[in-house]
Scaffold this active site. Structure first.
Site, PDB file in Angstrom:
ATOM      1  N   GLY A  62     -65.727 -41.835 -27.446  1.00 45.60           N
ATOM      2  CA  GLY A  62     -66.668 -40.723 -27.522  1.00 45.60           C
ATOM      3  C   GLY A  62     -66.919 -40.008 -26.217  1.00 45.60           C
ATOM      4  O   GLY A  62     -67.887 -39.269 -26.075  1.00 45.60           O
ATOM      5  N   ASN A 108     -62.886 -41.277 -18.891  1.00 42.77           N
ATOM      6  CA  ASN A 108     -63.196 -40.175 -17.991  1.00 42.77           C
ATOM      7  C   ASN A 108     -64.693 -39.886 -17.937  1.00 42.77           C
ATOM      8  O   ASN A 108     -65.465 -40.316 -18.790  1.00 42.77           O
ATOM      9  CB  ASN A 108     -62.467 -38.914 -18.461  1.00 42.77           C
ATOM     10  CG  ASN A 108     -62.806 -38.569 -19.908  1.00 42.77           C
ATOM     11  OD1 ASN A 108     -62.214 -39.137 -20.825  1.00 42.77           O
ATOM     12  ND2 ASN A 108     -63.757 -37.680 -20.130  1.00 42.77           N
ATOM     13  N   ASP A 168     -59.644 -35.806 -16.545  1.00 44.75           N
ATOM     14  CA  ASP A 168     -59.580 -36.586 -17.790  1.00 44.75           C
ATOM     15  C   ASP A 168     -58.628 -37.768 -17.666  1.00 44.75           C
ATOM     16  O   ASP A 168     -57.937 -38.133 -18.607  1.00 44.75           O
ATOM     17  CB  ASP A 168     -59.171 -35.692 -18.965  1.00 44.75           C
ATOM     18  CG  ASP A 168     -59.295 -36.389 -20.313  1.00 44.75           C
ATOM     19  OD1 ASP A 168     -60.177 -37.252 -20.455  1.00 44.75           O
ATOM     20  OD2 ASP A 168     -58.508 -36.066 -21.225  1.00 44.75           O
ATOM     21  N   LYS A 223     -52.961 -43.514 -16.578  1.00 47.34           N
ATOM     22  CA  LYS A 223     -52.811 -42.137 -17.030  1.00 47.34           C
ATOM     23  C   LYS A 223     -52.558 -41.191 -15.861  1.00 47.34           C
ATOM     24  O   LYS A 223     -51.874 -40.174 -15.994  1.00 47.34           O
ATOM     25  CB  LYS A 223     -54.092 -41.734 -17.766  1.00 47.34           C
ATOM     26  CG  LYS A 223     -53.991 -40.542 -18.691  1.00 47.34           C
ATOM     27  CD  LYS A 223     -55.346 -40.335 -19.376  1.00 47.34           C
ATOM     28  CE  LYS A 223     -55.306 -39.220 -20.400  1.00 47.34           C
ATOM     29  NZ  LYS A 223     -56.661 -38.989 -20.995  1.00 47.34           N
ATOM     30  N   ASN A 271     -50.341 -43.217 -21.824  1.00 50.03           N
ATOM     31  CA  ASN A 271     -51.613 -43.217 -22.526  1.00 50.03           C
ATOM     32  C   ASN A 271     -51.748 -44.531 -23.293  1.00 50.03           C
ATOM     33  O   ASN A 271     -51.589 -45.592 -22.723  1.00 50.03           O
ATOM     34  CB  ASN A 271     -51.726 -41.980 -23.423  1.00 50.03           C
ATOM     35  CG  ASN A 271     -53.151 -41.565 -23.704  1.00 50.03           C
ATOM     36  OD1 ASN A 271     -53.937 -42.338 -24.229  1.00 50.03           O
ATOM     37  ND2 ASN A 271     -53.489 -40.335 -23.357  1.00 50.03           N
ATOM     38  N   TRP A 272     -51.984 -44.483 -24.600  1.00 41.00           N
ATOM     39  CA  TRP A 272     -52.267 -45.735 -25.315  1.00 41.00           C
ATOM     40  C   TRP A 272     -51.010 -46.478 -25.758  1.00 41.00           C
ATOM     41  O   TRP A 272     -51.085 -47.667 -26.102  1.00 41.00           O
ATOM     42  CB  TRP A 272     -53.152 -45.475 -26.538  1.00 41.00           C
ATOM     43  CG  TRP A 272     -52.484 -44.713 -27.651  1.00 41.00           C
ATOM     44  CD1 TRP A 272     -52.553 -43.380 -27.885  1.00 41.00           C
ATOM     45  CD2 TRP A 272     -51.637 -45.249 -28.676  1.00 41.00           C
ATOM     46  NE1 TRP A 272     -51.797 -43.037 -28.980  1.00 41.00           N
ATOM     47  CE2 TRP A 272     -51.233 -44.170 -29.491  1.00 41.00           C
ATOM     48  CE3 TRP A 272     -51.178 -46.529 -28.988  1.00 41.00           C
ATOM     49  CZ2 TRP A 272     -50.386 -44.327 -30.591  1.00 41.00           C
ATOM     50  CZ3 TRP A 272     -50.330 -46.699 -30.086  1.00 41.00           C
ATOM     51  CH2 TRP A 272     -49.948 -45.606 -30.874  1.00 41.00           C
ATOM     52  N   CYS A 296     -48.742 -20.470 -30.782  1.00 38.46           N
ATOM     53  CA  CYS A 296     -48.193 -21.564 -29.974  1.00 38.46           C
ATOM     54  C   CYS A 296     -47.765 -21.150 -28.576  1.00 38.46           C
ATOM     55  O   CYS A 296     -47.738 -21.981 -27.659  1.00 38.46           O
ATOM     56  CB  CYS A 296     -46.990 -22.195 -30.688  1.00 38.46           C
ATOM     57  SG  CYS A 296     -47.270 -22.599 -32.415  1.00 38.46           S
ATOM     58  N   CYS A 337     -49.562 -22.005 -25.016  1.00 40.80           N
ATOM     59  CA  CYS A 337     -49.482 -23.386 -24.532  1.00 40.80           C
ATOM     60  C   CYS A 337     -48.041 -23.814 -24.265  1.00 40.80           C
ATOM     61  O   CYS A 337     -47.762 -24.478 -23.266  1.00 40.80           O
ATOM     62  CB  CYS A 337     -50.109 -24.344 -25.548  1.00 40.80           C
ATOM     63  SG  CYS A 337     -51.907 -24.298 -25.576  1.00 40.80           S
TER      64      CYS A 337
END
Length: 693
Positions: free
Chosen positions: A215, A293, A338, A365, A427-428, A627, A630
């Site tokens: 969260g 973060n 982050d 990260k 990351n994960w 798109c 980005c």
């Protein structure tokens, strides 16, 4: 070497009676046990337990196989000589989906236990895939969905004394009878009404269940808690950032941390959520936790410019019995990019400079690979495993990163292009460590970047995410037109990679062009094999020492891949993993659990999307409108910092899933903005035309 604590995996008693008062109030923590059982449970037959405390590798007993989280199995029946005989033994439909699969199943006493989207828990016969039981916590999907930061996902369950301990997305923690699936106790970890959700796998540490809550993009204060594994009673809670200093600090660690903040940070929550990495060392009785973060992202919006902001983006070691902080290491002081420190740990012993060191390792990260002394927290070494420019290196004496002043876009309200992006270099997706080769295998994303700028119109809203930076592609072009780009260090390369990393020399040994920081993962075995699942649905098998590709199996699942595990039953070694999302078209790929063995003869189910009509010309227009900011006109990355699309262009089904469901904080979901037909059209353009000569 690390000892495996016997109580975690010991044979359960045949008769275990829990007598708990329904009104039990925990004076120190103010929580109540919500479900009470006074019953004699019929536990699984002891004869089915290996009785080897998890050391044989025949069962997969914790998220990372065992307490060390190495994902190294001593099993060697499957090897380079017979790997071509690997075939599907059985498959199981895990549920309707609603997001990607990220869970590592557990295997114990002849059964495989898993969890899928919306916290639905299941048990199947590990030999055949026949369902034994299924339990649905009936999460209120309408209200909880909007409170979930980064995907409707679950990463696993825990096992203790014949119970499966499962996290529930809405903030509950539930113990289920491993034989029947019936609830034994239920406790409250957090409330989704307060923007907390639970996606991580719980871990067992000295008769306690350790769990945290996600969260950090919402205005939340990070924490993790310990619950009595037998009763569900709350033992202690450790907050990762300080609260309002006008109120008494919970402990000395919070008093110290408050000195590294400024202004009225507590009004914004502070961040520091705990949503993935936990490990436990029974020799020291220390629980290791990675924190998220800060919130909002720019430290200037947290009113703490130039401050470290303890303990965001840090690794913490706390006593399992008391929750008291033993040591901490902050990977990214004053994090404004982050850079969560929630990536998985590996606990092992390494010979460094002629001395055996008890270490904790993490591919962070932020792009650095860290080796720390897990007993004292002493910094040993860190080197970049991917291109980065937010720092110019690490001070070898203090262990602090040398942060590039130009990386702080929030100090002068300018724009800065930073490597890696907020998605991270890792990351994960779980890495693994093979003590025979001495290598760590990291699913990484190389060369990713993002142009950061403070949102000039930012207004704090306690009911929503408050990153303080514009969403990708939505920044005023004038603000990001001429960003500062600090000098980079670290290996070159673009796209998703699998890296073999030597943690002693802090050097890359080899790389292969597939992987990615999020999705799938790795598993390595004593037979010099490395198994990898990747987001396009493939299972890849390499030689662990040299990275030679030995086998490639297309599961047809196309997206939403979870990491692989291995186990042995009746002298047969199995490889198992989940994948699929249930999203992305008129005939979506439904989530499945696949289990392979030598000589497996089952046909892989036909799960690919139907060949509905797709209009690539219409997709080209939608791409330019939606798109391009980005991902760029050529699909190689645009001004807003999106990733290159060359790898996923080979996987039209994966494109459909990514556009529909989003990619967590990296990319929003477009399932409400675009119709199913429009998403198919975009997929057709990317896969058929964007990269054609």
């Amino acid at each position: 070497m690390i000892k495996i604590i016997p109580v975690l995996f010991k044979k359960p008693s045949r008769l275990l009676t829990l007598v708990i008062l329904a009104s039990l109030s925990l004076i120190s923590c103010g929580e109540q046990v919500q479900e009470v059982v006074d019953d004699t449970r019929n536990l699984p037959d002891e004869s089915g337990d290996s009785g080897l405390s998890g050391t044989s590798g025949e069962e997969w007993l914790s998220y990372g196989l065992d307490l060390t989280e190495t994902r190294y199995s001593p099993l060697d029946q499957i090897n380079a000589d017979n790997i071509n005989q690997l075939g599907l033994s059985w498959s199981y439909d895990v549920g309707p989906g609603g997001g990607v699969q990220e869970a590592s199943p557990l295997v114990w006493n002849g059964a495989l236990y898993g969890i899928t989207n919306w916290s639905i828990v299941f048990a199947v016969d590990a030999r055949t895939g026949d369902e034994l039981w299924r339990w649905d916590p009936e999460v209120n999907q309408v209200t909880v969905r909007s409170k979930t930061c980064c995907g409707i996902v679950q990463r696993g369950v825990a096992l203790y004394e014949g119970m499966i301990i499962a996290p529930v997305l809405d903030g509950r923690l539930v113990a289920l009878d491993a034989q029947t699936g019936q609830p034994i106790w239920e406790s409250r970890v957090a409330y989704s009404q307060e923007n907390h959700t639970i996606t991580m796998a719980p871990r067992i540490a000295n008769d306690k269940v350790i769990i945290g809550a996600a969260g950090g993009e919402f205005p939340t204060r990070g924490f993790f808690s310990a619950f009595d594994a037998l009763t569900g009673e709350l033992a202690w809670t450790f907050y990762t950032v300080p609260g309002n200093p006008a109120e008494p600090f919970e402990n000395e660690a919070m008093r110290v941390a408050a000195q590294t903040w400024d202004g009225e940070w507590w009004r914004f929550g502070g961040g520091g959520s705990v949503w993935d990495s936990i490990a436990y060392d029974p020799d020291t009785n220390l629980v290791f936790v990675g924190t998220g973060n800060g919130g909002p992202w720019p430290e200037s919006l947290r009113q703490s410019e130039g401050k470290d902001n303890l303990y965001v983006s840090s690794i913490l070691a706390v006593n399992a019995d008391s929750g008291e902080l033993s040591w901490y290491y902050q990977n990214t002081p004053g994090d404004s990019w982050d850079y969560d420190s929630t990536q998985g740990f590996v606990l092992t012993d390494l010979m460094i400079d002629g001395r055996e060191r008890n270490v904790l390792m993490q591919a962070n990260k932020n792009g650095f690979y860290y080796v720390l002394d897990r007993i004292t927290g002493e910094f040993i070494s860190a080197e970049p495993f991917a291109r980065l420019n937010w720092a110019s290196g690490i001070d070898e004496v203090t262990g602090r990163p040398i942060i590039n002043p130009d990386a702080h876009y929030d100090h002068d309200n300018g724009a800065a292009t930073i490597y890696p992006s907020n998605g991270g270099a890792h990351n994960w997706s779980p890495m693994s460590y093979n003590p025979d080769t001495g290598l760590v295998y990291i699913p990484a994303s190389m060369g990713g970047n993002r142009t950061f700028v403070v949102d000039p119109g930012f207004e704090f809203n306690p009911a929503q995410m408050n990153t303080g930076v514009p969403r990708r592609g939505r920044a005023d072009p004038a603000l990001v037109a001429n960003p500062t780009i600090p000098a980079s260090i670290g290996p070159e390369g673009e796209g998703d990679m699998l890296l073999a990393w030597d943690p002693v020399a802090q050097e890359e040994r080899w790389r292969r062009p597939i992987g990615g920081r999020s999705g799938g993962g790795t598993l390595t075995t004593a037979s010099n094999l490395l198994f990898q699942t990747v987001n396009d649905g493939r299972l890849l098998v390499y030689s662990a020492d040299l990275g030679e590709l030995l086998l490639e199996i297309d599961s047809g699942l196309a997206a939403g891949m979870a990491p692989p595990i291995t186990y042995m039953l009746d002298q047969t070694q199995y490889i198992a993993f989940m994948g699929g999302t249930g999203l992305g078209g008129d005939n979506p790929i439904m989530p499945k659990l696949f289990t392979f063995s030598l000589g497996g003869t089952q046909a892989i189910p036909q799960t690919l999307l139907s060949e509905a009509t797709r209009n690539s010309d219409a997709g080209a227009l939608l791409y330019r409108q939606t798109c391009l900011p980005c991902h760029g006109e050529d699909g190689l990355g645009g001004p807003a910092g999106g990733v290159a699309l060359a790898d996923i262009a080979r996987n039209p089904a994966g494109i459909i899933v990514a556009v529909t469901a989003g990619q967590g904080k990296d990319m929003p979901a477009f399932q409400l903005a675009l119709s199913t037909a429009q998403i198919r059209d975009v997929s057709a353009y990317i896969s058929q035309e964007l990269f054609q000569e």
